[in-house]
Design an enzyme around this catalytic site. Structure first.
Site: not given
Lengths: 143, 134
Positions: B43, B86, B81-83
């Site tokens: 994501f 995010a 989820v891409c940090v």
């Protein structure tokens, strides 16, 4: 930026990052560039494509002072340091927008196989050549 | 015998505004039902907003986050989820919230936060990387 997990040594695929959107107005261009920089650690065969409004990403003389955003266009000029040396720009997209190669940033790299000669990274290609380049890729990430 | 494929899926838009996450979910579900492998779902951009457990859609609407969470539980999916994306958008897990001095976390069950390297790794490790965006 976070440390990438380089977990697949030995596998080399052809990755193309396709940039289709203007540099400001949406975050896609900036976050695409972040993928390119992180991805450089994986030693893949990387190229970037600029088409549609994406060609504006590498226009020179960008000034973002009026919109309160960071001008990240200088980062494209550093791509050679990340061994990202193939930037293909679609000729038709430039012409449609009244642009030519002279309007683009001067982006170069030092060719280690040619006594570190400085060479241009940008290649303006026609649409049918771009089609062929895309067909050769293993992975296309479109932003 | 149909050839089985190892896919990874990229979701680049958030829930409800765009159809991308719904389409990615339907694709992932259909691929699994056909016996294909989903190596990872990544994501990125506003897609990270699919991973907050605080969404409360009307009861007669699909719950996109719950759909993903349940699919992940059924098939041991790796939902990443891409940090960096995010953090920009306020999607945090407990350790990120603690580290960044925030008073709450909101990552949904079945999702994990990790780096962009996981996207490149998915491209290398999978037969096909399929992107769902705008």
């Amino acid at each position: 930026m976070e440390e990438p997990d380089v977990s697949q040594p030995g596998v080399t695929k052809k990755f193309m990052y396709v940039n289709r959107r203007a540099p400001y107005g949406t975050v896609y261009a900036l976050e695409s560039l972040e993928v390119v920089l992180i991805g450089a650690a994986f030693d893949q065969d990387v190229s970037l494509a600029f088409l549609d409004d994406g060609v504006f990403q590498i226009v020179k003389g960008q000034d973002t002072a009026g919109i309160g955003m960071k001008n990240f266009s200088p980062t494209y000029r550093a791509l050679g340091d990340y061994e990202v040396t193939k930037l293909y720009v679609e000729k038709e997209s430039l012409e449609t927008r009244g642009l030519s190669e002279d309007d683009l940033l001067e982006i170069t790299y030092e060719d280690e196989d040619d006594d570190w000669a400085e060479k241009p990274s940008i290649h303006v290609v026609k649409r049918d050549e771009m089609t062929q380049l895309m067909a050769q890729q293993d992975v296309i990430l479109s932003f | 015998m149909e050839q089985l494929v190892k896919f990874s899926v990229v979701v680049n838009e958030g829930p409800y505004t765009h159809q991308a996450s719904d389409s990615a979910y339907q694709f992932t579900k259909a691929a699994l039902e056909k016996g294909h492998e989903i190596y990872r779902v990544f994501f990125y951009h506003d897609g990270v907003n699919n991973g907050t457990r605080l969404t409360v859609p009307p009861q007669d609407e699909r719950n996109i986050q719950v759909n993903w969470t349940e699919l992940a539980e059924q098939h041991e999916l790796d939902l990443v989820v891409c940090v960096a994306a995010a953090q920009r958008r306020g999607v945090l897990d407990k350790s990120e919230a603690d580290r960044l001095g925030k008073d709450a976390d909101n990552i949904a069950p079945g999702f994990r936060i990790s780096g962009l390297g996981q996207l490149i790794d998915a491209g290398i490790a999978s037969d096909r990387l399929v992107t769902f965006g705008d």
